[in-house]
Design an enzyme around this catalytic site. Structure first.
Site, short mmCIF file in Angstrom:
data_model
loop_
_atom_site.label_atom_id
_atom_site.label_comp_id
_atom_site.label_asym_id
_atom_site.label_seq_id
_atom_site.Cartn_x
_atom_site.Cartn_y
_atom_site.Cartn_z
N HIS A 109 0.80 -1.23 0.00
CA HIS A 109 0.00 0.00 0.00
C HIS A 109 0.83 1.28 0.00
CE1 HIS A 109 -4.46 1.12 1.07
NE2 HIS A 109 -4.04 1.71 -0.03
N ASP A 132 -9.59 0.48 4.63
CA ASP A 132 -8.43 -0.21 5.17
C ASP A 132 -8.70 -0.60 6.62
OD1 ASP A 132 -5.65 -0.87 5.87
OD2 ASP A 132 -5.05 0.40 4.19
N HIS A 134 -6.14 -0.57 8.56
CA HIS A 134 -5.09 0.25 9.18
C HIS A 134 -5.15 1.68 8.64
CE1 HIS A 134 -3.78 -3.99 8.61
NE2 HIS A 134 -3.45 -3.89 9.88
N ASP A 136 -2.44 3.70 7.93
CA ASP A 136 -1.36 3.98 6.96
C ASP A 136 -0.95 5.44 6.97
OD1 ASP A 136 -1.78 1.32 6.35
OD2 ASP A 136 -2.43 1.66 4.28
N HIS A 149 4.68 1.09 3.73
CA HIS A 149 3.26 0.84 3.43
C HIS A 149 2.36 1.30 4.58
CE1 HIS A 149 2.73 -3.50 5.25
NE2 HIS A 149 3.44 -2.72 6.02
N ASP A 236 -7.62 -1.27 0.43
CA ASP A 236 -6.72 -2.32 0.93
C ASP A 236 -7.58 -3.56 1.17
OD1 ASP A 236 -5.07 -4.00 2.59
OD2 ASP A 236 -3.92 -2.23 3.17
N ASP A 238 -7.23 -5.83 3.05
CA ASP A 238 -7.34 -6.19 4.47
C ASP A 238 -8.45 -5.42 5.20
OD1 ASP A 238 -6.31 -3.75 5.53
OD2 ASP A 238 -4.28 -4.56 5.69
N GLU A 281 -2.51 -4.94 -1.57
CA GLU A 281 -2.14 -5.88 -0.50
C GLU A 281 -2.72 -7.29 -0.65
OE1 GLU A 281 0.19 -5.35 1.79
OE2 GLU A 281 0.38 -3.15 1.94
MN LIG Z 1 -3.23 -0.31 3.77
#
Ligand SMILES: [Mn+2]
Length: 314
Positions: A109, A132, A134, A136, A149, A236, A238, A281
């Site tokens: 990412h 996402d 996260h 980031d 990332h 992302d 995830d 990702e």
């Molecule tokens: Mn990410």
């Protein structure tokens, strides 16, 4: 309803930018994501939705040599990440300036640094939906790992100390034009950055509380109140629950369902304001073959939903 966007020219053309890059993360494998997504038939799927598709081969960045030089803080591969992203920004920007819709496939990412910069070079008033688990958004000063990332947004927002190596990032995203959906795993430093910069985030708590329909509407009201600004989606994989998309390096329980992920793409597509999409990702070296196949199929499905495949108004 077939895809329409104020910013995408007819005949509508999608440009697949497959970035075989893992230099922004802690381990390899994620650079193989784009090949799996393309080989699953993404071009054919988009053609079936009425798109012309431009795919000029993968970006392997093999000509980029970035060894040596003094360390830059604790950053891992800063020169390589910088050069790769400068190149991604140029590619994304050139497609958007032709009225194409770039689909940037990662890779890790950190590539959002380039893709978002590319969008801002053509559409300085664009807003970003960052989907996402996260945030980031660590700066080089707050990052514990040095893995880039986890930092792309601090660079595109112009946060943190200025690093000459990244001086090519000229178009800065305003904090009020960024919105998150799906967050559930943040560093304390990142929470502070979100708070200090008044960045809007809809975590999984808000998704549970309000439902995804209301969350997307509130997110649009925040970054795009008049529904007239270009929208860049950086997704992302995830963000989705690990039961939906297991083949990724940092899975976090309690994520978006398949339908919630697709709904975000469908609803933004419906605004007719989409200018760019990232899917990042996907790591085909994580888990078993069935999990990889499922994750890749889900990634293709997200792209299709952003590009007009919808359950609305059947
Ligand atoms: Mn990410």
């Amino acid at each position: 309803m077939p895809f329409q966007s104020k910013f995408v020219a007819e005949p509508k053309t999608a440009a697949i930018i497959g970035c075989l890059f893992s230099g922004g993360g802690p381990r390899g494998g994620v650079e193989k994501g784009p090949v799996h997504i393309v080989e699953a038939g993404l071009e054919r799927q988009l053609t079936a939705l009425g798109w012309k598709v431009v795919f000029n081969g993968y970006h392997k960045f093999e000509d980029m040599k970035a060894e040596g030089g003094p360390p830059i803080g604790n950053l891992n591969n800063p020169r390589l990440v910088s050069r790769v992203n400068e190149s991604v920004a140029k590619t994304v920007g050139s497609h958007e300036s032709q009225g194409y819709l770039p689909i940037t496939l990662g890779g890790d990412h950190s590539l959002a640094m380039g893709s978002i910069s590319g969008t801002l070079s053509v559409h300085p008033d664009a807003c970003v939906f960052y989907i996402d688990a996260h945030a980031d958004i660590n700066t080089p000063e707050t990052s514990g790992s040095g893995n880039m990332h986890g930092m792309p947004l601090s660079f595109v927002l112009g946060l943190g100390d200025k690093i000459p190596e990244f001086a090519w990032i000229k178009s800065i995203l305003k904090a009020g034009r960024l919105v998150y959906i799906g967050l559930r795993d943040l560093d304390t430093t990142e929470k502070q950055i979100l708070h200090d910069n008044k960045i809007k985030a809809f975590s999984m708590h808000e998704v549970d509380k309000y439902g995804i329909g209301k969350v997307v509407e509130m997110a649009l009201d925040h970054v795009n109140p008049n529904r007239d600004l270009p929208i860049h989606i950086s997704f992302d994989i995830d963000a989705l629950d690990p039961s939906v998309a297991p083949a990724t390096v940092f899975p976090v329980r309690g994520g978006l369902s398949f339908r919630e992920g697709r709904y975000i793409c469908e609803a933004i597509s419906d605004t007719r304001l989409l200018v760019a999409l990232d899917v990042m990702e996907v790591n085909p070296t994580v888990g078993d073959e069935a999990g990889v196949r499922q994750t890749v199929a889900v990634a293709c499905s997200l792209v299709r939903s952003a590009l007009g495949e919808t359950l609305a108004k059947l």
